[in-house]
Each structure stands twice: as C-alpha cells, then as structure tokens.
Design a protein around this motif. Structure first.
Motif, PDB file in Angstrom:
ATOM      1  N   THR A 187      33.859  39.737  35.285  1.00 50.86           N
ATOM      2  CA  THR A 187      34.393  40.782  34.416  1.00 50.86           C
ATOM      3  C   THR A 187      33.685  40.669  33.070  1.00 50.86           C
ATOM      4  O   THR A 187      33.569  39.571  32.521  1.00 50.86           O
ATOM      5  N   GLU A 208      40.526  41.816  36.842  1.00 49.73           N
ATOM      6  CA  GLU A 208      40.737  40.548  37.521  1.00 49.73           C
ATOM      7  C   GLU A 208      41.645  40.730  38.727  1.00 49.73           C
ATOM      8  O   GLU A 208      42.511  39.917  39.004  1.00 49.73           O
ATOM      9  N   LEU A 252      35.838  39.699  43.694  1.00 45.57           N
ATOM     10  CA  LEU A 252      35.460  39.783  42.291  1.00 45.57           C
ATOM     11  C   LEU A 252      34.403  38.737  41.947  1.00 45.57           C
ATOM     12  O   LEU A 252      34.568  37.552  42.235  1.00 45.57           O
ATOM     13  N   GLN A 274      33.880  45.410  35.978  1.00 48.34           N
ATOM     14  CA  GLN A 274      33.841  44.324  36.951  1.00 48.34           C
ATOM     15  C   GLN A 274      32.754  44.586  37.987  1.00 48.34           C
ATOM     16  O   GLN A 274      32.440  45.729  38.306  1.00 48.34           O
ATOM     17  N   TYR A 331      31.908  43.500  41.964  1.00 48.02           N
ATOM     18  CA  TYR A 331      32.456  42.941  43.187  1.00 48.02           C
ATOM     19  C   TYR A 331      31.361  42.919  44.257  1.00 48.02           C
ATOM     20  O   TYR A 331      30.422  43.715  44.225  1.00 48.02           O
TER      21      TYR A 331
END
Lengths: 114, 112
Positions: free
Chosen positions: B48, A102, B45, B33, B35
């Motif tokens: 996730t 994150e 982002l 993740q 992106y």
C-alpha cells in the motif's frame, strides 16, 4: 491466524435457484467487502458491511441480491432466482479499519449457473 | 469508464528480465494498493502506498506512487517464473475511501 474463509469454493445452481455464499473474515476484522470478478471486467465492488450494518451497497444490483453480516456468524451474499449472467467469481475481503485499504481476500466462490 | 488504466494488459518475458507495469488515472487517490492474483485464487496484497512520490521495495519488486497521487508503477528486477500472475492495482478515492477502484490488471508470464 486463519485468513478470510469463503465457502463453498465452487457452486453450481440451476436457473431460478438461490445461491448463498459465505464469508468468514479474518479474526479481529469487522469490515467486509464483496466483489464480483468477470474475466473481461475485472473486480467490481458490490457491497461493504460492518457487523449488522450495510455501509455501502452501491455496487449491488437492486433486485435478487442481498447481503448481511450478522452479529454472530459469517457474512452472507444471497442471490435469488439466479440467471446465467450471475455466473462469476465472487470474492470477499475483510479489513481491520474502514475503507478497504489493507484488505485481505478470500479464495472466492465460483458460481456457475446452468 | 475505467478509472484505473493498467498497462500493458499482457506481458510475456524470459526469466531474468526486468519489467515495469503501470497504473494510471486522471483521479487523485488517497491510497493505492498493488495485488497479485493467481488463477483460481483471490488477490493477495503486495503493498500500500499513500504518499505522493513514495517508493517501497519488496525484495525484487519496487513500487512507486506518483507525485500527484494519480499513477503508480511496479518494477520487477530479474523476473522469475514464480512472479507469474495477474497484477492488479486498486485505489481509494480521496474523500471516499470506502471502496476500492480496481484496474483490469496486467497478466504477466515469466518463461523459464
């Protein structure tokens, strides 16, 4: 809520000069990561810092490169005696929790060494 | 050695087509993740995933994490020119989540 702020966006340095890249993390984020990106190599981890501490600098060259994240103020990536091979985009990311998941990125600083 | 392999490296399609891009590894990741990066900008982002077999949807984007947590896919339905960009996957290694391991990305161009 401002995002991750990096400055300058573009930096031109002559060989042998010093480059200072600044990163202000998102509000409330205490974990900062620096990455370098080259077109054919992708994003490469350089260093992970918390306030006043370097947690992991395994991706950072041992010479000429240093990073800090002081108690007050932005994180600084410093490159001394720059060479042409240092030309790249340098990205900073910050996260609220450890580990880089994150993580939110800044717009980067594009360093050109002439 | 690239721990995360992304394929294809380049993809050029017409607006309205569907596509899937892949992120593969022999390593197990505790999280992964995705992106998206546009020229001159930092990665943004998208999602996730942390659980093996997990599927997440973000409008026309569907992300899947492999059962063994070694691979992931991103499927885009009815692609639009605004989807154009570099799609990057990044994983946190099990036992060492301090830094992300990055793939080289899939460069997607959606033509009107």
């Amino acid at each position: 809520n401002a995002g991750v702020m990096q400055n300058p966006r573009h930096l031109v340095r002559r060989r042998g000069q010093e480059a200072r890249l600044r990163c202000s993390p998102m509000k409330g984020h205490s974990h900062v990561y620096w990455y370098r990106q080259l077109p054919e190599e992708g994003l490469k981890f350089m260093v992970y810092l918390q306030k006043e501490n370097i947690i992991d600098e395994s991706g950072m060259p041992k010479e000429r490169f240093s990073a800090e994240f002081p108690k007050e103020g932005p994180s600084i990536l410093r490159i001394q005696q720059v060479v042409r091979g240092d030309s790249a985009a340098y990205f900073c990311a910050s996260s609220q929790v450890p580990g880089g998941t994150e993580a939110f990125f800044g717009q980067g600083t594009r360093l050109t060494v002439v | 050695t690239q721990l995360l392999e992304q394929s294809p490296q380049f993809l050029s399609i017409q607006e309205g087509e569907n596509l899937t891009v892949y992120c593969n590894s022999s390593s197990v990741f505790s999280s992964l993740q995705w992106y998206r990066q546009e020229p001159g900008e930092g990665p943004v982002l998208l999602v996730t995933v942390v659980t093996g077999g997990e599927v997440k949807k973000l409008k026309r984007l569907t992300f899947q994490f492999g059962d063994a947590r070694k691979d992931s896919s991103l499927h885009i339905t009815a692609a639009q020119p605004g989807d154009t960009g570099l799609y990057l996957c990044a994983g946190g290694l099990a036992g060492n989540n301090r830094k992300l391991i990055w793939g080289l990305g899939t460069s997607l161009a959606v033509n009107p």
